[in-house]
Design a protein around this motif. Structure first.
Motif, PDB file in Angstrom:
ATOM      1  N   GLU A  87      -7.005  60.762  21.086  1.00 16.67           N
ATOM      2  CA  GLU A  87      -7.051  61.775  21.979  1.00 16.67           C
ATOM      3  C   GLU A  87      -6.067  62.941  21.464  1.00 16.67           C
ATOM      4  N   THR A  88      -4.589  62.534  21.293  1.00 22.83           N
ATOM      5  CA  THR A  88      -3.740  63.329  21.252  1.00 22.83           C
ATOM      6  C   THR A  88      -4.011  64.340  20.208  1.00 22.83           C
ATOM      7  N   MET A  89      -4.430  63.597  18.976  1.00 20.02           N
ATOM      8  CA  MET A  89      -4.587  64.451  17.656  1.00 20.02           C
ATOM      9  C   MET A  89      -5.674  65.338  17.555  1.00 20.02           C
ATOM     10  N   ILE A  90      -6.259  65.720  18.952  1.00 17.37           N
ATOM     11  CA  ILE A  90      -7.179  66.885  19.045  1.00 17.37           C
ATOM     12  C   ILE A  90      -6.375  68.051  18.763  1.00 17.37           C
ATOM     13  N   SER A  91      -4.951  68.118  19.245  1.00 16.05           N
ATOM     14  CA  SER A  91      -4.168  69.380  18.880  1.00 16.05           C
ATOM     15  C   SER A  91      -2.942  68.901  18.278  1.00 16.05           C
ATOM     16  N   SER A  92      -2.631  67.846  18.045  1.00 11.84           N
ATOM     17  CA  SER A  92      -1.299  67.334  17.422  1.00 11.84           C
ATOM     18  C   SER A  92      -1.582  66.496  16.086  1.00 11.84           C
ATOM     19  N   LEU A  93      -0.603  66.635  15.114  1.00  9.32           N
ATOM     20  CA  LEU A  93      -0.641  65.924  13.955  1.00  9.32           C
ATOM     21  C   LEU A  93      -0.177  64.425  14.070  1.00  9.32           C
ATOM     22  N   THR A  94       0.388  64.105  15.171  1.00 14.89           N
ATOM     23  CA  THR A  94       0.817  62.852  15.392  1.00 14.89           C
ATOM     24  C   THR A  94       0.168  62.196  16.470  1.00 14.89           C
ATOM     25  N   PRO A  95      -0.337  60.798  16.377  1.00 21.35           N
ATOM     26  CA  PRO A  95      -0.940  60.216  17.481  1.00 21.35           C
ATOM     27  C   PRO A  95       0.316  59.502  18.221  1.00 21.35           C
TER      28      PRO A  95
END
Length: 482
Positions: A284-292
């Motif tokens: 989910e966090t990779m919707i807006s971030s390059l790092t999970p």
């Protein structure tokens, strides 16, 4: 040899995946199945994407499958008038009938039969369980009075879950029927049905498919209701795959119960020899971030180690900023854990009483033997894909190479763990066929000299019957087809 992953990746299509270049980059990084979410699908867009995917398959030798995911009876509240906040202890009316703008006293509910189905004491959950209400009373016609148990902002068009209510609405809504007919016309490879509760829900969809299609489209039952978990044995008998849809499941049942249910469902699917997909909030966090996050990496790894056939991305690839990078990350996680000795598969030999006992038995022994002799691949010729399902479910250490003249199943089989399918339509003598198959496997980099190969075939080959022969070959030289 290049390390190839065996667990498959399902990626949801959306605005972030609208160009051929992005789709090609995703395929290069390891996507195996593209999902169409019919909750947010425009037919024209869908048709364009499907054409692009099929062109990429033909041009670059991919077999990406297409999964049509039907919305099912998703319940929602209507539009709100301005900002609405409800507080604990407040009373509110959920009304059906004519649409209106909601306030903190009264809100519109899309589900017509709610007043007839609701009973005092039952819970109403909104916005993935962020808001909780309890039914006080119903007039059995158009209004349900409820008390706020857990308050907060009440936003427009948010989803409603009714974990204790016996819903009389069918699993296939009018929208689903329309979407399914469109998906059949587009010849999707798999179809998923949301909010399955009973085996009958799947039968309705199966009936619809057989009425509108000359080909069987396998059905995936999405497990996101407590009733589905209770009825899992019957559901498994009527579907071709399962999806553990943890979003709604974690709202309808206590979230802390989901991890064990996930493990039970994966086990149940493997015993039934059908594929299982783990879905929702994987990266989910990779919707807006390059790092999970570390927790997300663990979640994907644990799903692979549970033995899932596929892991699924939703918002990460449909609306996320990094659809290609998220696939790369997921592929890396899969490759790093899937050969672990910690992964256990239920090894119960097949029952003698089934009509396909010989085929099942050969597939079971092929997987065991391949592990014993450290075979690099198991190859099988199939017309229906049945042997691919069987061998994949035993999770052998070797690659599963499937050769078929049936173009429909080439892409369908791309969802199955460890399976790589090739088009092959020369049905000559057994020796010649096995030589051809070996040559293709060498050419594609799955075999080299000195490797062991387990080959399955139906004798005589021309009859395309059930698999009845198992043969072991040591590759003495890697011939390449002219």
């Amino acid at each position: 040899m290049v390390k190839r992953k065996k667990t498959k990746i399902v990626a949801t299509l959306g605005p972030a995946t609208s160009t051929k270049a992005v789709l090609k980059a995703m395929l290069d990084e390891g996507v195996d199945v593209f999902r169409i979410n019919f909750s947010h699908a425009d037919y024209k867009d869908v048709e364009e994407r499907i054409i692009m995917i099929r062109e990429l398959n033909a041009e670059f030798g991919y077999n990406a499958a297409i999964l049509g995911d039907l919305q099912g009876p998703k319940l929602r509240v209507g539009t709100m008038k301005g900002e609405v906040i409800v507080n604990e202890g407040d009373e509110i009316i959920f009304a059906t009938g004519e649409r209106f703008e909601g306030t903190k006293e009264r809100v519109y509910m899309t589900y017509d039969k709610f007043p007839q189905d609701a009973k005092p004491g039952e819970r109403i959950l909104l916005d993935d369980g962020k808001l909780i209400f309890e039914v006080i009373s119903t007039d059995l016609k158009s209004e349900v009075k409820a008390r706020v148990i857990q308050g907060g902002p009440l936003r427009s068009k948010k989803g409603v879950n009714l974990p204790n209510t016996n819903i009389s609405q069918p699993a296939l809504t009018e929208k689903d029927i329309e979407d399914a007919i469109f998906a059949i016309k587009m010849e999707v490879d798999w179809m998923a049905l949301s909010f399955v509760r009973h085996a009958e829900d799947l039968m309705q969809l199966e009936e619809l498919i057989s009425k509108h299609s000359a080909h069987k489209i396998p059905i995936i039952a999405k497990i996101e209701k407590p009733e589905a978990v209770e009825n899992i044995d019957k559901i498994v008998a009527y579907c071709d795959g399962l999806m553990v849809a943890r979003g709604d499941l974690g709202v309808e049942i206590p979230a802390e119960e989901v991890p064990l249910i996930q493990k039970q469902l994966v086990l149940r699917a493997k015993q039934a020899r059908i594929p299982v997909i783990i879905a929702t909030q994987m990266m989910e966090t990779m919707i807006s971030s390059l790092t999970p996050t570390r927790a997300e990496v663990n979640d994907v790894a644990n799903s692979v180690m549970d033995g899932a056939d596929a892991v699924m991305l939703s918002g990460e690839t449909s609306v996320g900023q990094y659809p290609v990078q998220v696939i790369r990350q997921m592929s890396n996680i899969i490759k790093s854990v899937e050969d672990s000795a910690l992964i256990k598969v239920p090894q119960m030999p097949p029952h003698i009483r089934t009509k396909r006992y010989i085929t099942k038995s050969i597939c079971y022994h092929a997987a065991n033997m391949a592990n014993e002799i450290d075979a690099k691949a198991i190859s099988t010729l199939t017309n229906s894909g049945y042997t691919a399902f069987q061998i994949s479910a035993w999770r052998p250490k070797s690659h599963i190479l499937v050769f078929t003249s049936n173009k429909r199943i080439l892409t369908q089989l791309n969802l199955l763990w460890g399976v790589k399918a090739f088009f092959y339509d020369k049905f000559v003598s057994t020796d010649e066929t096995i030589e051809d198959v070996n040559a293709i496997a060498c050419q594609k980099g799955y075999l080299k000299e000195g490797d062991m190969l387990v080959s399955l075939a139906a004798m005589p080959i021309q009859e395309k019957g059930m698999v009845n022969t198992l043969r072991i070959t040591e590759i003495t030289r890697c011939n390449f087809l002219e």
